[in-house]
Design a protein around this motif. Structure first.
Motif, mmCIF file in Angstrom:
data_model
loop_
_atom_site.group_PDB
_atom_site.id
_atom_site.type_symbol
_atom_site.label_atom_id
_atom_site.label_comp_id
_atom_site.label_asym_id
_atom_site.label_seq_id
_atom_site.Cartn_x
_atom_site.Cartn_y
_atom_site.Cartn_z
ATOM 1 N N CYS A 66 0.854 -1.181 0.000
ATOM 2 C CA CYS A 66 0.000 0.000 0.000
ATOM 3 C C CYS A 66 0.894 1.236 0.000
ATOM 4 C CB CYS A 66 -0.872 -0.022 1.254
ATOM 5 S SG CYS A 66 -1.915 1.426 1.437
ATOM 6 N N LEU A 67 0.704 2.104 -0.968
ATOM 7 C CA LEU A 67 1.431 3.367 -0.979
ATOM 8 C C LEU A 67 0.757 4.266 0.045
ATOM 9 C CD1 LEU A 67 3.593 5.232 -2.056
ATOM 10 C CD2 LEU A 67 2.059 5.820 -3.945
ATOM 11 N N VAL A 68 1.368 4.342 1.231
ATOM 12 C CA VAL A 68 0.776 5.036 2.368
ATOM 13 C C VAL A 68 0.848 6.542 2.185
ATOM 14 C CG1 VAL A 68 0.907 5.373 4.858
ATOM 15 C CG2 VAL A 68 1.361 3.119 3.874
ATOM 16 N N ALA A 69 1.950 7.032 1.686
ATOM 17 C CA ALA A 69 2.143 8.482 1.619
ATOM 18 C C ALA A 69 2.804 8.899 0.318
ATOM 19 C CB ALA A 69 2.972 8.951 2.800
ATOM 20 N N PRO A 70 2.015 9.056 -0.747
ATOM 21 C CA PRO A 70 2.571 9.672 -1.947
ATOM 22 C C PRO A 70 2.579 11.174 -1.703
ATOM 23 C CG PRO A 70 0.296 9.101 -2.323
ATOM 24 C CD PRO A 70 0.633 8.664 -0.917
ATOM 25 N N TYR A 71 3.637 11.665 -1.179
ATOM 26 C CA TYR A 71 3.660 13.024 -0.661
ATOM 27 C C TYR A 71 3.231 14.049 -1.694
ATOM 28 C CZ TYR A 71 5.608 11.305 3.594
ATOM 29 O OH TYR A 71 5.768 10.652 4.773
ATOM 30 N N SER A 72 2.262 14.811 -1.330
ATOM 31 C CA SER A 72 1.713 15.852 -2.185
ATOM 32 C C SER A 72 2.578 17.104 -2.076
ATOM 33 C CB SER A 72 0.286 16.173 -1.747
ATOM 34 O OG SER A 72 -0.128 17.401 -2.289
ATOM 35 N N GLN A 73 2.700 17.815 -3.171
ATOM 36 C CA GLN A 73 3.483 19.044 -3.151
ATOM 37 C C GLN A 73 2.814 20.122 -2.311
ATOM 38 O OE1 GLN A 73 4.926 20.339 -6.925
ATOM 39 N NE2 GLN A 73 5.467 18.294 -7.571
ATOM 40 N N ASP A 74 1.591 19.871 -1.869
ATOM 41 C CA ASP A 74 0.885 20.848 -1.044
ATOM 42 C C ASP A 74 1.085 20.615 0.446
ATOM 43 O OD1 ASP A 74 -0.162 22.036 -3.342
ATOM 44 O OD2 ASP A 74 -1.837 20.618 -3.365
ATOM 45 N N THR A 75 1.915 19.663 0.840
ATOM 46 C CA THR A 75 2.104 19.377 2.256
ATOM 47 C C THR A 75 3.463 19.857 2.741
ATOM 48 O OG1 THR A 75 3.091 17.213 1.904
ATOM 49 C CG2 THR A 75 0.689 17.296 2.052
ATOM 50 N N LEU A 76 3.537 20.142 4.038
ATOM 51 C CA LEU A 76 4.807 20.549 4.628
ATOM 52 C C LEU A 76 5.810 19.409 4.629
ATOM 53 C CD1 LEU A 76 3.560 22.703 7.633
ATOM 54 C CD2 LEU A 76 4.755 23.497 5.595
ATOM 55 N N THR A 77 5.332 18.160 4.616
ATOM 56 C CA THR A 77 6.229 17.025 4.583
ATOM 57 C C THR A 77 7.020 17.011 3.276
ATOM 58 O OG1 THR A 77 4.606 15.818 5.868
ATOM 59 C CG2 THR A 77 6.350 14.532 4.856
ATOM 60 N N PHE A 78 6.366 17.394 2.198
ATOM 61 C CA PHE A 78 7.015 17.375 0.888
ATOM 62 C C PHE A 78 7.858 18.622 0.660
ATOM 63 C CE2 PHE A 78 7.374 17.685 -3.698
ATOM 64 C CZ PHE A 78 7.545 16.381 -4.078
ATOM 65 N N LYS A 79 7.362 19.757 1.118
ATOM 66 C CA LYS A 79 8.061 21.019 0.847
ATOM 67 C C LYS A 79 8.936 21.421 2.026
ATOM 68 C CE LYS A 79 5.009 23.259 -2.374
ATOM 69 N NZ LYS A 79 5.741 24.154 -3.217
ATOM 70 N N PHE A 80 9.969 22.147 1.734
ATOM 71 C CA PHE A 80 10.838 22.676 2.778
ATOM 72 C C PHE A 80 11.321 24.037 2.309
ATOM 73 C CE2 PHE A 80 13.278 22.249 6.521
ATOM 74 C CZ PHE A 80 14.454 22.922 6.285
ATOM 75 N N VAL A 81 10.919 25.067 2.977
ATOM 76 C CA VAL A 81 11.300 26.438 2.666
ATOM 77 C C VAL A 81 11.077 26.740 1.181
ATOM 78 C CG1 VAL A 81 13.073 28.210 2.990
ATOM 79 C CG2 VAL A 81 13.032 26.244 4.488
ATOM 80 N N ASN A 82 9.836 26.560 0.746
ATOM 81 C CA ASN A 82 9.408 26.868 -0.623
ATOM 82 C C ASN A 82 10.160 26.102 -1.699
ATOM 83 O OD1 ASN A 82 7.481 28.738 0.312
ATOM 84 N ND2 ASN A 82 9.096 30.260 0.528
ATOM 85 N N ASP A 83 10.763 24.993 -1.339
ATOM 86 C CA ASP A 83 11.454 24.177 -2.326
ATOM 87 C C ASP A 83 11.179 22.719 -1.978
ATOM 88 O OD1 ASP A 83 13.040 23.443 -4.431
ATOM 89 O OD2 ASP A 83 14.925 23.908 -3.450
ATOM 90 N N VAL A 84 11.238 21.841 -2.951
ATOM 91 C CA VAL A 84 11.015 20.429 -2.700
ATOM 92 C C VAL A 84 12.155 19.906 -1.835
ATOM 93 C CG1 VAL A 84 10.862 18.170 -3.781
ATOM 94 C CG2 VAL A 84 9.765 20.142 -4.855
ATOM 95 N N ARG A 85 11.793 19.279 -0.721
ATOM 96 C CA ARG A 85 12.779 18.718 0.202
ATOM 97 C C ARG A 85 13.149 17.294 -0.191
ATOM 98 N NH1 ARG A 85 12.476 15.765 4.785
ATOM 99 N NH2 ARG A 85 10.239 15.916 4.935
ATOM 100 N N SER A 86 12.156 16.506 -0.609
ATOM 101 C CA SER A 86 12.389 15.113 -0.947
ATOM 102 C C SER A 86 11.182 14.557 -1.694
ATOM 103 C CB SER A 86 12.616 14.307 0.333
ATOM 104 O OG SER A 86 12.687 12.937 0.046
ATOM 105 N N ASP A 87 11.407 13.491 -2.443
ATOM 106 C CA ASP A 87 10.300 12.799 -3.102
ATOM 107 C C ASP A 87 10.032 11.450 -2.423
ATOM 108 O OD1 ASP A 87 12.585 11.484 -3.896
ATOM 109 O OD2 ASP A 87 12.007 11.336 -5.996
ATOM 110 N N ILE A 88 10.226 11.406 -1.132
ATOM 111 C CA ILE A 88 10.085 10.183 -0.345
ATOM 112 C C ILE A 88 8.677 9.600 -0.465
ATOM 113 C CG2 ILE A 88 9.427 11.380 1.771
ATOM 114 C CD1 ILE A 88 11.249 9.373 3.285
ATOM 115 N N ARG A 89 8.613 8.257 -0.473
ATOM 116 C CA ARG A 89 7.340 7.531 -0.507
ATOM 117 C C ARG A 89 7.407 6.406 0.524
ATOM 118 N NH1 ARG A 89 7.523 7.359 -6.968
ATOM 119 N NH2 ARG A 89 6.948 9.523 -7.272
ATOM 120 N N TRP A 90 6.271 6.058 1.074
ATOM 121 C CA TRP A 90 6.185 4.984 2.074
ATOM 122 C C TRP A 90 5.297 3.873 1.533
ATOM 123 C CZ3 TRP A 90 7.722 5.316 7.453
ATOM 124 C CH2 TRP A 90 8.447 6.471 7.742
#
Length: 162
Positions: A66-90
């Motif tokens: 199960c793809l638990v977290a396809p991180y959305s670009q609208d979340t703080l988990t995905f973004k870091f200081v107005n730039d993409v921090r990581s494309d991590i998936r669980w």
């Protein structure tokens, strides 16, 4: 919790320094370095190559994971200081058969014995494998200090990253 959810690294660092021990060689809190059987690790990697890699770009779950977290670009988990921090998936195991397949491999690595030997759980408790994840990413621009299992939760949880 704000420190963990909203990118407040200073507060997260203060939380991180309250851990149980410091590994001077690795310069990290609550981190150990253990020897693992390369053949078992290769089997785990082969499982990833079969069960996850072919579906990675679909951003969808499969019969086994199960793809638990396809991180959305609208979340703080995905973004870091107005730039993409990581494309991590669980990817979490999605059925009993897949759980058993990977649970056997994790048990063969001896991680349950490591938990017992280091007395990370109460003597009367028997460690168990709650779940397993594959957590791929192709890059990470920044770290995110956080605590997976705060003391207040009241659990005896150990997270292994292999």
């Amino acid at each position: 919790n704000d420190a963990k959810c909203h990118g407040n690294e200073t507060a997260a660092l203060e939380i991180a320094t309250n851990f149980h021990y410091y590994n001077a060689e690795l310069h990290a809190n609550n981190v150990i370095d253990v020897s693992l059987d390369k053949n078992i690790l290769e089997q785990i990697r082969a499982g990833y190559d079969e069960d996850i890699q072919p579906y990675y770009d679909t951003n969808k779950s499969t019969d086994n994971f199960c793809l638990v977290a396809p991180y959305s670009q609208d979340t703080l988990t995905f973004k870091f200081v107005n730039d993409v921090r990581s494309d991590i998936r669980w990817y979490s195991v999605n059925n009993e058969g897949t759980y058993e397949k990977y649970s056997k491999l994790v048990q063969q690595l001896g991680l349950i014995d490591t938990v017992k030997e280091r007395k990370w759980v109460d003597e009367d408790d028997e460690p168990s494998i709650y779940t397993m994840f594959f957590i791929p990413r192709s890059f990470s621009k920044e770290y995110q200090l956080h605590e997976d299992w705060p003391v207040e939760v009241g659990t005896q949880v150990t997270t292994f990253l292999i």
